[in-house]
Design a protein around this motif. Structure first.
Motif, short mmCIF file in Angstrom:
data_model
loop_
_atom_site.label_atom_id
_atom_site.label_comp_id
_atom_site.label_asym_id
_atom_site.label_seq_id
_atom_site.Cartn_x
_atom_site.Cartn_y
_atom_site.Cartn_z
N UNK A 109 57.16 -8.32 -12.84
CA UNK A 109 56.65 -8.63 -11.50
C UNK A 109 56.02 -7.40 -10.84
N UNK A 110 56.67 -6.26 -11.00
CA UNK A 110 56.17 -5.02 -10.40
C UNK A 110 54.82 -4.64 -11.00
N UNK A 111 54.67 -4.77 -12.30
CA UNK A 111 53.42 -4.44 -12.96
C UNK A 111 52.30 -5.40 -12.57
N UNK A 112 52.60 -6.68 -12.48
CA UNK A 112 51.59 -7.68 -12.15
C UNK A 112 51.08 -7.49 -10.72
N UNK A 134 57.54 -6.27 -23.55
CA UNK A 134 56.36 -6.51 -24.38
C UNK A 134 56.42 -7.88 -25.04
N UNK A 135 57.60 -8.27 -25.50
CA UNK A 135 57.76 -9.57 -26.16
C UNK A 135 57.68 -10.73 -25.18
N UNK A 139 51.34 -9.89 -20.99
CA UNK A 139 50.24 -9.61 -20.07
C UNK A 139 50.66 -8.56 -19.05
N UNK A 140 51.91 -8.62 -18.60
CA UNK A 140 52.41 -7.60 -17.67
C UNK A 140 52.52 -6.26 -18.37
N UNK A 179 56.23 1.26 -30.11
CA UNK A 179 55.29 2.17 -30.77
C UNK A 179 54.10 1.44 -31.38
N UNK A 180 54.27 0.15 -31.67
CA UNK A 180 53.18 -0.61 -32.28
C UNK A 180 52.39 -1.44 -31.26
N UNK A 181 52.81 -1.40 -30.01
CA UNK A 181 52.12 -2.19 -28.99
C UNK A 181 50.81 -1.50 -28.58
#
Length: 296
Positions: A109-112, A134-135, A139-140, A179-181
């Protein structure tokens, strides 16, 4: 303008010093502290985070409890280093406000609700909360400015297994996800953090402000032999965020050991690995000077 950050943490003595620096230095806009099980269990890491804020009479920064268990594995801890309370007897006041719950959803929520790329995550513990973000909210997560995390080792011996470091070994799957994101991430391994240690004289010289006195108490409890502290792992995250010029950052192709062996969570250099920005050298004297400046 101060960089807007969320501190994801499992305090922990060196975590506590890092958080105090971020709160007291006036150089970060700390939006919240999210907690994760790591050095000790989630209930205690959350309580310690709230106590740190109370120590500085800060009631407007939320503490949000997060993941109590690793994604797929049994938790490990670092009680031998940090003690059963995480602080080796250093006491904080009672938290001024109760913690919230649901760190992963709060992060999303904070990121969006913020401009994309405007918030960094300073990760001081296992990466479970960020891996889940991430999972569960890709989108956030894509809106994170960067993740700066303490973890792993390249050439140094491990502190969880022969070649594995505690934070990454605590949740190898979450480490691999982060690390893979497709997000900016900088890793600070043991190769750097073991170079940054506080002498007894350095610790005592911090006692010029309230926050400096608390940091000195924490570092005194974190002393290795009475002459110098154990490595200042987590403060390096804050220092790199402020002064990347103190660090030499390289791009390495890395994979994460996802086996069930003693080195689960270890970083593996592979030609087919993911390109990762990793700090390999540090100006230790410059880092210590910057850290001390945050407590004056």
């Amino acid at each position: 303008m101060n960089r807007r950050v969320v501190i994801d943490t499992d305090p922990g003595l060196d975590d506590a010093v890092a958080i105090l620096f971020a709160l007291n230095s006036g150089r970060f806009d700390v939006l919240g502290i999210t907690t994760v099980a790591g050095n000790i269990g989630l209930e205690r890491t959350t309580r310690n985070a709230g106590g740190l804020l109370a120590q500085l009479s800060l009631s407007d920064i939320p503490v949000i409890s997060g993941s109590s268990e690793a994604m797929l594995r049994t938790n490990i801890d670092a009680l031998v280093i940090h003690g059963s309370d995480g602080l080796r007897g250093v006491t904080f006041p009672e938290p001024l406000t109760p913690p919230r719950t649901g760190a992963v959803a709060w992060l999303a929520e904070t990121l969006v609700n913020a401009p994309s790329g405007s918030i960094d995550i300073l990760a001081l513990g296992p990466l479970t909360n960020i891996g889940r973000l991430i999972n569960e909210y890709p989108e956030a997560a894509a809106r994170i400015g960067r993740v700066i995390c303490m973890g792993g080792t390249i050439h140094e011996p491990g502190n969880a297994g022969p070649g594995s470091e505690f934070n990454f070994a605590s949740d190898p799957e979450a480490t691999a996800i982060v690390l893979h994101a497709a997000i900016k991430c900088v890793v600070i391994p043991l190769d750097v953090t073991r170079k940054v240690r506080a002498s007894a004289a350095y610790v005592e010289a911090l006692r010029v402000t309230q926050a400096g006195t608390v940091a000195a108490d924490l570092l005194l409890a974190y002393m290795q032999d009475g002459k110098q502290s154990r490595p200042l792992h987590d403060p390096c995250v804050m220092l790199l965020a402020l002064a990347p010029e103190l660090f030499d950052i390289e791009m390495r192709r890395l994979a994460v050991d996802l086996s069930d062996g003693a080195d689960a969570g270890a970083l593996l250099e592979r030609s087919t690995g993911q390109p990762v920005s990793i700090a390999m050298r540090v100006d230790a004297d410059g880092a210590l000077d910057l850290l001390a400046s945050g407590f004056r």
